[in-house]
Design an enzyme around this catalytic site. Structure first.
Site, PDB file in Angstrom:
ATOM      1  N   TRP A  73       0.901  -1.160   0.000  1.00 50.25           N
ATOM      2  CA  TRP A  73       0.000   0.000   0.000  1.00 50.25           C
ATOM      3  C   TRP A  73       0.931   1.199   0.000  1.00 50.25           C
ATOM      4  CZ3 TRP A  73      -1.102   4.341   2.924  1.00 50.25           C
ATOM      5  CH2 TRP A  73      -2.338   4.951   2.666  1.00 50.25           C
ATOM      6  N   GLU A 491     -16.947   4.406   0.433  1.00 53.21           N
ATOM      7  CA  GLU A 491     -15.677   3.675   0.365  1.00 53.21           C
ATOM      8  C   GLU A 491     -15.695   2.529  -0.651  1.00 53.21           C
ATOM      9  OE1 GLU A 491     -14.379   2.216   4.195  1.00 53.21           O
ATOM     10  OE2 GLU A 491     -16.308   1.324   4.633  1.00 53.21           O
TER      11      GLU A 491
END
Ligand code: G6P
Length: 611
Positions: A73, A491
């Protein structure tokens, strides 16, 4: 963020690493890579999902019984093949995977550049691997010592695994801030960011603590501190079922986890509520109950969905325990100059137990001598180990990045705490206490009923899947539910959504309402029912579309709203546990219909270990 996996033993490492990376993908999924260590070191890295890495490595040499793998990430440097881990040092001595952030990497990079080092990536990790190499070559020392010396110069957080080409029969691991767990097999060791890649191989594990360094060899595991003090191994047994981390026939983990809620809530109060429903006992709080009951103030800390659960907690503690409560974002709390007193109790809520900002806030509260209690889902994670006492939610592994069953389990724990404290403080009578426990005990069955309407929720989702904006309104306990509903939609479907206290609509959001604006209103029967009915009328008067969550049998709102989603009647304090379920399912279906990756939404990660 970022997932780490490593293997050393007799088997081929590659399939173990790939399988492990798939289990860890929820921690980051913009690129991934592996290094296989045999006579040579073969490194394969690819932007995208672990499946892209698998395709890329298909025809390659993936032999080796030692290996490390990483799913990323991005923090420093965009997601691409070059920035993906593992990173190799300039002269090729060391190969490293890292989760965390090296905060002083620019300074170290400058130093190394002046010594002739150059860098191929934009990552802080490449700087660290070169620092280790530099110290190793300069000092003519063992790899493990070079790692320890380098780490003592580092500011920041890391969970890392490193291999040295001159000492190819071992992996070195170290932790500060980012979690690592070692699995102990038969002539083999596994290492990973959490237990999910390990559980199918062994149940015996050792959790690394901060500033621990581990040296893994096929037949030997050594643990020491960063200052070279030998440490003994504390071996724990995992209580994790492999089925719990698989989809079991559902299209997505998120859907599975929404449908698991009757069970996860039941598991959260199982063994804690007495069989005759007369009492609740939270074993993890017994030693601190006296202090908790006498606390002057409760400060609840969390991030994301856990913060929303904290807001429900605020209302619960105020109503049933009559205690002053503040709810704080970990990230804000820690950088203010918060006033924390010795008679405050801090409750930190976290699904993962690893959220960096929540952990930092806990440390701040501990420094000020407050009692700190954790409400966490992941057993053995950092927060339960850093807090004075706590309650596990027992919701089982949550893999979908958008939190669902963890939220309802957190609210369940907060409700149990509020009821116990309320009873002990004499705020609620024996009769009320028993009624509340009975109500809580009925919640799983009521959620089962809501889940049966899934097809109806899906057909409503079809109508609004192309919306660009959405508004979520609720009052009282349903205001946090409105926030949570909006968060779920944005989201995973990337539709802009806002949650508001229904009455606040008039102070701004009402300007947004037109015939294209779906407004989700939580309007079940409670003390503000009449008021919320008026709010619905205000939306309808401006041609807004109303999708209302109502108590079953409601005929009043049915006439006004465009759609109603029925939930069973429940005590107001617990109705949040019901009202959130249709909103979770609507968001899920909308996201699927929009072709979004529900379990791994763009840019997000489940465990946020960076600040
Ligand atoms: C991330 C996750 C959310 C979660 C939040 C807090 O943003 O995507 O689902 O609510 O972190 O995580 P925690 O593990 O502390 O509950």
């Amino acid at each position: 963020m970022c997932g780490i996996v490593g293997y050393i033993g007799l088997k081929q490492a590659y399939p173990i690493l790939i399988n492990g990376l798939k289990r860890l993908e929820y921690r980051g999924y913009d690129s991934s890579g592996v290094a296989l260590i045999s006579n040579d070191i073969n490194i394969y890295k690819k932007k995208g999902k672990v499946s892209d890495l698998e395709d890329f490595s298909k025809e390659k040499n993936t032999n080796g019984t030692i290996g490390i793998g990483h799913t990323r990430w991005a923090t420093h440097g965009e997601p691409n093949d070059t920035n993906a881990h593992p990173h190799i040092s300039e002269k090729g001595y060391f190969t490293l995977i890292h989760n965390g952030i090296i905060e002083n990497y620019t300074h170290i990079k400058k130093e190394l550049t002046s010594k002739g080092y150059s860098f191929y990536s934009e990552t802080d990790t490449e700087v660290l691997v070169n620092l280790i190499e530099y110290i190793y070559l300069k000092g003519d020392i063992e790899a493990e010592m070079a790692v320890r010396l380098a780490l003592s110069q580092v500011v920041g957080a890391y969970g890392l695994v490193i291999s040295c080409k001159n000492e190819p029969d071992q992996l070195i691991a170290a932790r500060r801030g980012s979690p690592l767990v070692i699995g102990i097999g038969n002539e083999e060791y596994f290492i990973a960011s959490d237990a999910t890649p390990i559980v199918e191989h062994t149940k015996s594990v050792v959790y690394l603590n901060n500033d621990n360094v581990a040296i893994l060899k096929k037949n030997e595991l050594t643990l020491k501190s960063i200052d070279n003090v030998p440490l003994s191994l504390t071996i724990k047994q995992l209580n994790l079922d492999i089925g719990a981390i698989e989809k079991n026939g559902y299209d997505h983990f998120m859907l599975k986890e929404i449908f698991e809620q009757p069970k996860s809530i039941f598991d959260t109060f199982r063994g804690r509520i007495a069989a005759d429903l007369s009492e609740i006992k939270l074993g993890g709080l017994l030693d601190v109950m006296d202090k908790l009951v006498k606390a002057k103030r409760i400060i609840i800390i969390g991030c994301g969905t856990s913060w929303h659960a904290g807001l429900v907690g605020e209302y619960l503690f105020e109503e049933y325990a009559r205690m002053p409560v503040e709810v704080e974002y970990g990230s804000e709390f820690r950088y203010r100059k918060p006033i924390i007193n010795e008679d405050d109790v801090v409750i930190a809520i976290s699904q993962s137990g690893e959220t960096a900002d929540t952990l930092a806030a806990i440390n701040l509260a501990k420094e000020q001598n407050a009692l700190v209690i954790g409400i966490c889902n992941v057993v053995g994670s950092s927060i339960p180990r850093e807090t004075h006492a706590g309650v596990y939610t027992h919701a089982g592994p949550e893999i979908g990045v958008a939190s669902t069953k963890a939220f309802t389990a957190q609210v369940t724990v907060l409700a149990m705490m509020a009821f116990i404290i309320g009873k002990k403080r004499g705020v609620i009578s024996d009769g009320d206490y028993k009624n509340l426990i009975t109500e809580l005990n009925d919640i799983p069955e009521k959620i089962e009923k809501i889940l049966q309407f899934n097809d109806q929720f899906k057909s409503i989702a079809e109508l609004y899947k192309d919306a660009s904006n959405a508004l979520y309104l609720g009052r009282g306990y349903f205001f946090p539910v409105a926030l949570e509903g909006a968060l779920k939609l944005k989201e995973i479907s990337y539709i802009h959504a806002e949650g508001y206290p229904a009455a606040e609509m008039k102070h701004g959001p009402i300007a947004l309402i037109d015939k294209n604006m779906p407004v989700f209103v939580i309007a079940t029967k409670d003390r503000s029912y009449e008021k919320i009915v008026s709010n619905i009328q205000e939306v309808k008067a401006r041609n807004g579309i109303v999708i209302a969550v109502v108590t079953e049998g409601d005929t009043v709102i049915k006439k006004m709203a465009d759609h109603v989603l029925e939930v069973p009647q429940a005590e107001a304090a617990l109705a949040a546990l019901l009202a959130v379920v249709p909103l979770q399912l609507l968001s899920y279906h909308i996201a699927v219909m929009r072709g979004c990756n529900v379990d791994q939404p763009r840019n997000l990660a489940k465990s946020v270990t960076v600040e």
